[in-house]
Design an enzyme around this catalytic site. Sequence first.
Site, PDB file in Angstrom:
ATOM      1  N   TYR A   1       0.657  -1.116   0.119  1.00 53.05           N
ATOM      2  CA  TYR A   1       0.062  -0.032  -0.057  1.00 53.05           C
ATOM      3  C   TYR A   1       0.669   1.383   0.088  1.00 53.05           C
ATOM      4  CZ  TYR A   1       0.107  -0.393   5.263  1.00 53.05           C
ATOM      5  OH  TYR A   1       0.400  -0.610   6.721  1.00 53.05           O
ATOM      6  N   CYS A   2       0.292   2.347  -0.724  1.00 55.98           N
ATOM      7  CA  CYS A   2       1.053   3.654  -0.817  1.00 55.98           C
ATOM      8  C   CYS A   2       2.649   3.224  -1.279  1.00 55.98           C
ATOM      9  CB  CYS A   2       1.187   4.556   0.512  1.00 55.98           C
ATOM     10  SG  CYS A   2       1.644   5.887   0.281  1.00 55.98           S
ATOM     11  N   PRO A   3       2.449   2.634  -2.613  1.00 51.95           N
ATOM     12  CA  PRO A   3       3.747   2.358  -3.014  1.00 51.95           C
ATOM     13  C   PRO A   3       4.485   3.675  -3.563  1.00 51.95           C
ATOM     14  CG  PRO A   3       1.938   1.802  -4.681  1.00 51.95           C
ATOM     15  CD  PRO A   3       1.331   2.198  -3.654  1.00 51.95           C
TER      16      PRO A   3
END
Lengths: 129, 282
Positions: free
Chosen positions: B147-149
């Site tokens: 997540y949130c790469p």
Amino acid sequence: MTNQNFRFTKKHEWVLPLNENRARIGITDHAQQELGDIVFFENGEIGDQLAAEDSIGVIESVKAASEVYSPLTGKIVKVNENLEDEPELINNDPLESGWLLEIEYSHPEELENLLSEADYQSFINEGEE
Amino acid sequence: MSDWKTLFHKDQFRFIDHTNSIEPVTALDAFAVDDALALSVEKGASPTTMRIWTHDQTVVLGIPDARLPFIKEGVSWLNQQGYQAVVRNSGGLAVVLDKGVMNITLLFADGNKIGIHEGYQMMVGFIQELFADYTDQIKAFEVKGSYCPGDYDLSIDGKKFAGISQRRVKNGVAVQIYLSIEADNQARAKLIESFYKLGLQGEKSKFAYPTVEPNTMEALATLLNKPLTIDFVKNRIREKLTDLTKELQQNDLTAIEKEMYQKRKQQMIVRNKKALGDLFHE
């Protein structure tokens, strides 16, 4: 070469006077390159009164969120509504369709303190040396 | 400024521990505090600063998240799971904060001289140094499926345990990292995976939201096979700063910083109301 009327700040904003009391504001090509892909511009509101160097909004990119500052004292009178759905205009065309907002400025002498395009380019080049 | 340690070698360095304090109350307050400190550092009223903070049961959203076609359903579901949703001001996408996740903010001046990339490198350098006794395998690159790469995902063997964002206020810079110290990071990833499924419901959107694959993420304690805790890491940060800096000040916000924090908090409330509408609760 851009329009000779463009003026620049060391915080990488540009100002284009549209008439004697109205100017358009945006960020420079250098600034958009540094920020990377822009995903959002959170603009100040129409009617907001600003002193020079007050925040006029926040640009969020995939790399960072940066506040943007008004180079002039005045009042926000128009925002670029196209940025709501197409924030990438700031990347693709920062000096034209990627403008941020327009203000009615009250201290025209502040324009004199801003940089010409040549001076701004020199300022950037110094930073890159 | 190529060596990240340069930032820590200034004459004075400030450390603020908010991990156990009553204030800031929520993550929304925390972002306002970092804005106040960025301005204080920028004006020279504060030396370079590191602040550590935690918040329980919070999902911090990015502005693009607030534009999910079914954001209401997604946030309502998070609320039902016991998580508060807050839209942050430092870019990025949804991340999970809880008692096992430590946040560290590095605040410094001269944003006109220190580029965005360098700002990130400083945090990466510090974190690698912080855990150097345990591993030299902490790498910074985008972990697809997390997540949130982003380019500054921190991982060991490709398993992400931390992500970094950056906010610039005038020439003040706040580099914020969340460190998933204690397990279970795959459970955190599953939470965000479900949030996006509910928020998208199969609809196509202009923005490319991550397809979260929980097995790409792991807590640092699991990755190092050590019983790491927030308290342990907190003490380690204090020790490391004592070693790295010449004079380490430990204090809380000044009266002027508290005043600025209140102003910035109002801006955060406006941002959250705009982004989340009725879903936002002060």
